[in-house]
Every structure is written in structure tokens, then in C-alpha cells.
Design a protein around this motif. Structure first.
Motif, mmCIF file in Angstrom:
data_model
loop_
_atom_site.group_PDB
_atom_site.id
_atom_site.type_symbol
_atom_site.label_atom_id
_atom_site.label_comp_id
_atom_site.label_asym_id
_atom_site.label_seq_id
_atom_site.Cartn_x
_atom_site.Cartn_y
_atom_site.Cartn_z
ATOM 1 N N GLN A 1 13.113 22.550 4.072
ATOM 2 C CA GLN A 1 14.220 21.592 4.126
ATOM 3 C C GLN A 1 13.829 20.301 4.838
ATOM 4 N N GLY A 2 12.753 20.358 5.612
ATOM 5 C CA GLY A 2 12.334 19.185 6.363
ATOM 6 C C GLY A 2 11.604 18.185 5.494
ATOM 7 N N MET A 3 11.853 16.909 5.749
ATOM 8 C CA MET A 3 11.138 15.824 5.065
ATOM 9 C C MET A 3 10.568 14.921 6.144
ATOM 10 N N GLU A 4 9.271 15.061 6.372
ATOM 11 C CA GLU A 4 8.624 14.329 7.458
ATOM 12 C C GLU A 4 7.443 13.524 6.925
ATOM 13 N N GLN A 5 7.115 12.464 7.665
ATOM 14 C CA GLN A 5 5.990 11.624 7.296
ATOM 15 C C GLN A 5 5.098 11.397 8.517
ATOM 16 N N SER A 6 3.815 11.252 8.265
ATOM 17 C CA SER A 6 2.851 10.978 9.313
ATOM 18 C C SER A 6 2.921 9.504 9.710
ATOM 19 N N VAL A 7 3.232 9.239 10.973
ATOM 20 C CA VAL A 7 3.286 7.862 11.459
ATOM 21 C C VAL A 7 1.898 7.224 11.399
ATOM 22 N N ARG A 8 0.873 8.016 11.646
ATOM 23 C CA ARG A 8 -0.495 7.489 11.584
ATOM 24 C C ARG A 8 -0.814 6.947 10.197
ATOM 25 N N ARG A 9 -0.388 7.665 9.158
ATOM 26 C CA ARG A 9 -0.670 7.195 7.795
ATOM 27 C C ARG A 9 0.136 5.940 7.464
ATOM 28 N N ILE A 10 1.358 5.871 7.971
ATOM 29 C CA ILE A 10 2.175 4.676 7.738
ATOM 30 C C ILE A 10 1.528 3.459 8.392
ATOM 31 N N ILE A 11 1.095 3.605 9.638
ATOM 32 C CA ILE A 11 0.464 2.485 10.344
ATOM 33 C C ILE A 11 -0.893 2.146 9.717
ATOM 34 N N LYS A 12 -1.594 3.144 9.211
ATOM 35 C CA LYS A 12 -2.856 2.881 8.498
ATOM 36 C C LYS A 12 -2.595 1.993 7.281
ATOM 37 N N ALA A 13 -1.535 2.322 6.510
ATOM 38 C CA ALA A 13 -1.191 1.508 5.339
ATOM 39 C C ALA A 13 -0.781 0.100 5.768
ATOM 40 N N LEU A 14 -0.060 -0.008 6.896
ATOM 41 C CA LEU A 14 0.336 -1.315 7.407
ATOM 42 C C LEU A 14 -0.897 -2.140 7.777
ATOM 43 N N ASN A 15 -1.837 -1.520 8.472
ATOM 44 C CA ASN A 15 -3.063 -2.230 8.850
ATOM 45 C C ASN A 15 -3.852 -2.685 7.624
ATOM 46 N N GLU A 16 -3.893 -1.848 6.598
ATOM 47 C CA GLU A 16 -4.603 -2.221 5.374
ATOM 48 C C GLU A 16 -3.934 -3.412 4.695
ATOM 49 N N ARG B 1 0.849 -1.190 0.000
ATOM 50 C CA ARG B 1 0.000 0.000 0.000
ATOM 51 C C ARG B 1 0.887 1.243 0.000
ATOM 52 N N GLU B 2 0.530 2.207 -0.848
ATOM 53 C CA GLU B 2 1.182 3.510 -0.789
ATOM 54 C C GLU B 2 0.823 4.166 0.547
ATOM 55 N N THR B 3 1.794 4.777 1.183
ATOM 56 C CA THR B 3 1.513 5.398 2.482
ATOM 57 C C THR B 3 0.928 6.806 2.345
ATOM 58 N N GLN B 4 1.351 7.526 1.277
ATOM 59 C CA GLN B 4 0.930 8.927 1.106
ATOM 60 C C GLN B 4 1.118 9.687 2.425
ATOM 61 N N ALA B 5 2.287 9.487 3.021
ATOM 62 C CA ALA B 5 2.518 9.944 4.396
ATOM 63 C C ALA B 5 3.264 11.268 4.507
ATOM 64 N N TYR B 6 3.772 11.801 3.394
ATOM 65 C CA TYR B 6 4.539 13.044 3.503
ATOM 66 C C TYR B 6 3.670 14.169 4.052
ATOM 67 N N THR B 7 4.266 14.959 4.914
ATOM 68 C CA THR B 7 3.548 16.064 5.531
ATOM 69 C C THR B 7 4.516 17.217 5.746
ATOM 70 N N SER B 8 3.994 18.405 5.978
ATOM 71 C CA SER B 8 4.849 19.577 6.130
ATOM 72 C C SER B 8 5.569 19.547 7.474
ATOM 73 N N SER B 9 6.718 20.210 7.519
ATOM 74 C CA SER B 9 7.510 20.305 8.748
ATOM 75 C C SER B 9 7.383 21.717 9.311
ATOM 76 N N LEU B 10 6.795 21.828 10.484
ATOM 77 C CA LEU B 10 6.607 23.148 11.092
ATOM 78 C C LEU B 10 7.930 23.754 11.525
ATOM 79 N N GLU B 11 8.825 22.903 12.058
ATOM 80 C CA GLU B 11 10.090 23.427 12.592
ATOM 81 C C GLU B 11 11.131 23.676 11.501
ATOM 82 N N ALA B 12 11.261 22.737 10.559
ATOM 83 C CA ALA B 12 12.368 22.802 9.600
ATOM 84 C C ALA B 12 12.005 23.489 8.296
ATOM 85 N N GLY B 13 10.704 23.730 8.056
ATOM 86 C CA GLY B 13 10.308 24.403 6.820
ATOM 87 C C GLY B 13 10.543 23.529 5.605
#
Length: 483
Positions: free
Chosen positions: A67-82, A53-65
Motif C-alpha cells: 500500500q505504500g508509495m515511496e520514492q528515494s530522495v537521493r534519486r530525485i536530487i540526482k535527477a535535479l543535479n543532472e 530527467r526521469e527520476t526513476q525514484a520509486y522504491t519499496s516501503s518496508l513499513e507500509a508494504g
């Protein structure tokens, strides 16, 4: 390949043999999650079921702007559960061992006692993230070269780079210290999953993942705690470290039908598991081109990496299994470069008032490149820099009017991706180590015939495809071979 102990034709009494045990392999990748079930049969191990399953987990970084590359853990675990919900329930109920791998270098923070909550799902109990940070991935660029040079030198054979877990933790310590006060545990995303499944009070990390964080000495298998403590680093967040292939714990309750008490291996590097799933001969080199790109060879038995890092070296020595090492040219530029090119073409067409789907653009530029056997253009594709040269930019030279078609540019770009990787681990070195063939793998290589043509043009070895390089399968195989 070693067979599962569960394989037996018939019991001694002549009755039907019990259903064979299954091993579950999970890979939490950069863009997708995959799960694979391995089952023993009379023919050996077979994949009894798999799902991605594609995670589609990328999300914005409030602290790093930006340059930040962050992903939502909730979306990753959702894809894992699926993924797990889609696997055959009959086989899941026979799972005895779980092997988990995932994207290396990244870091996620959580509260030990509130990292997740267990709920009842359609296929049995499952967990949902609770007090957990975003995953700051290996692609994160918040740690500039100037920032990295301000940090203490590690006692490790691996140079520190942006996107490494310890470098990211240092960034929070210096830029946003209150952030760290909210958490008392940290690990990779796959360490997090293992900790939740086994209810570990202290996260456990494999040597493979520890090395990928920086500030870890592979020779004595320990963190550089003295160096880190002197700089005020939150050493209490560092996980304990175990050998790859060892058991981290057992599942604390049933999970998607998997029985309580199933053994869970310490989380492994997705790269090592991908190699493990296909590498059978030490004379093979493994070429993987997916989001990023890697060229890998096995080091001789007994090899030990140098005691200090060489920041200018394009080759890194990754801990593998049983004390062995892989020599790896790990490029940050692979399929992501081609994706950026497609995105650029899509943006240009939109600015011209046209609407074309990116998938259509990809197929059209590949077909255009197939019509061009060669291109005089020279593309140096380091759009994302390289760890040994983070400030390196991409460039195009040798531009002629005759080579400005999309076909010429696409072919030159594909050749550039391969040549860049080959410049990091050159052919003469492959010949010196006895390489006889190249195993080609990865999603970008699988879907791009032009890329495959350029691989065969650059390397003077037979190139073999279709070796089913698969980190989820590799993670499961590790559990089979070590149980």
C-alpha cells in the motif's frame, strides 16, 4: 506577461547593456524533475534553457508494504543535479531568483543539521541528501478509510485523505513511533530542497503546500495545533508557513554556478504553478491530464471556502496567489489508468509467450482506437479510487461482442477518463461560472490523440492546446512577477 526589470536596450551612456538577469524555475514532479531558465529580452520573457530527467525514484516501503508509495530522495536530487548540469552555465551564473514547485501532499523527514552534505561537482558546489527519509508520496495508500476515520476532524475546508502529509505522520505515530524519533524536520520534497539551499533551521512551507497536508486553516493561515497536540501529534515537525510568492531565503553558497545569495522563493504547489503558467483569463478552464487529472476554474475575487470540509464533495478549493482560490476537480485517475491498461496488455502478451515493448503496445492501441469512431462500452476508470470516494473501484459495463477489440476498449477507456473528471466538475457549473474555453494540457493529453478527441466530444467549449502548461516555468514566472 510582466517583463523582467533586467530588460534594458542600452545604458544611458550608450554602452552595451549588461547581460539580462535570469530566473530559474524547478519542478520536482511525480515521475520527473524539470528545470527552466527564464530570461528577459526586448520581446519579453523567453525560456533560455530547459531540461527534464526521469527520476526513476520509486522504491519499496518496508513499513507500509504494497500500500505504500515511496520514492528515494537521493534519486530525485540526482535527477535535479543532472538537470542543472545540463543547463547553459552562462545563464546559470546570472540567476538572481529561484522558484521551486513540486508534487503536493507528500512528506519527507530529515535531520535539520544533517539533511545534506555539500560537495564539489563538475559544474560547481551541489548538495547530496544525508539523513533523510524516503518521500512518502501523494499516491500512498497506507491510510485506510478506517484509519482516517479514527483521526481527529480537522478545522479546515479540505478533507483529510491518504497520501496527505499529516495523515502519513499520524500513521507513523500510531504504527511505527520510533521512526519519527529519528527526525526533527519535515516538509514536501520541494520544501526540503528550499531548506537545504537556504540552510533553514526551521523548514518554511507555502500556504499551498500546507493546505495539501491537511489540518491547516487557510483563513487564518495556521495549523490546527490544538487539535493535533491533543492527539499526541509531533507538532514540532510542522513547518512554518509563508505566503506563496514570498522569499524563503538566499542560497548559502554557489550552486551549479548559480551565485551565492540568489533569492529562493518559498516552495509552491506544482498544480498552482502549472495553472499560473497558462491561465490568463478568468473565463478559461484548465484541463490537465498527466499521471493524474485535474479540471480547474478560477473562483470570483473575494471567495472564501467553507469552514468545514465536505468529504463527499468531488471539488476542492486550492489556495492560489494573492488570496485567490481555484475550484479543482482533482482526479486520481488520469494517464496512470492508461499506463495500467498498457501494463495489463503487456502482461497478457508475456503470459502468451510473446515479448512486446510497452511503448510499442501504447502506439498500437492508440492507432487501433483511432480506427474506431465510437464504442458502446462504458468504462468507469476509477482504478485508483478517488479522494472523495476512496473505496470506489473501476468497472466496465454495456459489453457487447461487437466492442471487444483493443480499439473499442481503448477508446472507451479514454472517454471514461474524461467523463469521470467531467462528472466531478460538471459542464452546467462551468457554464454558470462563465467558462468560455478549455485549455488542454498534460503529458497524457499531448501524446494521445484519442484522449483529445474525447475531450472535444465531452466539453461544449473550444479546446485550446499548446499553451505550454509547465510547473517549472510557472514557478519561475511567480518569482519574476513578485520580485
Amino acid at each position: 506577461m510582466q517583463s523582467s526589470p533586467a530588460m534594458a536596450g542600452r545604458e544611458a551612456g550608450g554602452g552595451p547593456a549588461p547581460a539580462p538577469a535570469c530566473v530559474l524555475g524547478i519542478d520536482l514532479g511525480t515521475t520527473s524533475v524539470k528545470a527552466a531558465l527564464l530570461e528577459g529580452t526586448e520581446r519579453g520573457l523567453v525560456v533560455a534553457g530547459s531540461c527534464s530527467r526521469e527520476t526513476q525514484a520509486y522504491t519499496s516501503s518496508l513499513e507500509a508494504g504494497p500500500q505504500g508509495m515511496e520514492q528515494s530522495v537521493r534519486r530525485i536530487i540526482k535527477a535535479l543535479n543532472e538537470c542543472l548540469a545540463a543547463l547553459p552555465q552562462q545563464q546559470l551564473q546570472r540567476v538572481t531568483h529561484i522558484g521551486i514547485s513540486g508534487q503536493m501532499h507528500g512528506i519527507v523527514f530529515w535531520k535539520k543539521d544533517k539533511g545534506c552534505k555539500w560537495t564539489e561537482g563538475g559544474t560547481g558546489p551541489t548538495f547530496e541528501p544525508e539523513e533523510v527519509s524516503h518521500l512518502i508520496t501523494w499516491q500512498d495508500g497506507r491510510c485506510s478509510p478506517a484509519f482516517l476515520s479514527s483521526l481527529p476532524l480537522p478545522q479546515s475546508h479540505i478533507s483529510l485523505a491518504t497520501g496527505f502529509g499529516c495523515a502519513t505522520a499520524f500513521w507513523y505515530l500510531k504504527k511505527s513511533p520510533d521512526f519519527l524519533k529519528s527526525y526533527d524536520a519535515a516538509g514536501t520534497i520541494h520544501d526540503y530542497v528550499v531548506a537545504m539551499l537556504c540552510d533553514l533551521k526551521k523548514p518554511l512551507m507555502s500556504v499551498q503546500n500546507a493546505a495539501s497536508w491537511g489540518y491547516f486553516n487557510c483563513t487564518n493561515k495556521s495549523w490546527n495545533t490544538d487539535i493535533l497536540e491533543k492527539s499526541g501529534f509531533p507538532v514540532h515537525l510542522l513547518p512554518e508557513v509563508g505566503d506563496p510568492g514570498s522569499i524563503a531565503g538566499t542560497t548559502v553558497c554557489a550552486w551549479h554556478g548559480i551565485p551565492k545569495g540568489a533569492k529562493v522563493g518559498v516552495a509552491l504547489g506544482d498544480f498552482q504553478c502549472s495553472v499560473y503558467s497558462c491561465l490568463t483569463e478568468k473565463t478559461d478552464a484548465v484541463l490537465n491530464i498527466s499521471t493524474s487529472a485535474q479540471l480547474t476554474i478560477s473562483m470570483p475575487l473575494g471567495f472564501q471556502p467553507p469552514e468545514t470540509p465536505d468529504p463527499s464533495s468531488a471539488v476542492t478549493y486550492f489556495p492560489y496567489f494573492s488570496g485567490d482560490y481555484l475550484a479543482v476537480a482533482a482526479s486520481l485517475n488520469g494517464g496512470n489508468v492508461l499506463a495500467a491498461f498498457v501494463d495489463m496488455v503487456a502482461q497478457w502478451t508475456e503470459e502468451l509467450g510473446l515479448q512486446v515493448q510497452e511503448s510499442a503496445i501504447y502506439s498500437k492501441i492508440i492507432n487501433a482506437a483511432l480506427a474506431q469512431n465510437d464504442s458502446k462500452l462504458s468504462v468507469h476508470p476509477t482504478l485508483f479510487g478517488e479522494r472523495h470516494s476512496p473505496e470506489q473501484l473501476a468497472s466496465v459495463t454495456n459489453i457487447a461482442v461487437s466492442d471487444l477489440s483493443l480499439g473499442h476498449i481503448t477508446r472507451a477507456l479514454c472517454r471514461g477518463v474524461v467523463e469521470n473528471l467531467c462528472s466531478m466538475l460538471p459542464v452546467p457549473r462551468l457554464l454558470e461560472t462563465g467558462v468560455r474555453r478549455v485549455l488542454g494540457s498534460g503529458s497524457a493529453l499531448a501524446r494521445n490523440q484519442v484522449l483529445r478527441q474525447e475531450v472535444e466530444r465531452v466539453f461544449p467549449f473550444p479546446v485550446v492546446y499548446g499553451k505550454d502548461v509547465d510547473a517549472a516555468v510557472g514557478a519561475a514566472m511567480v518569482m519574476v512577477h513578485r520580485k
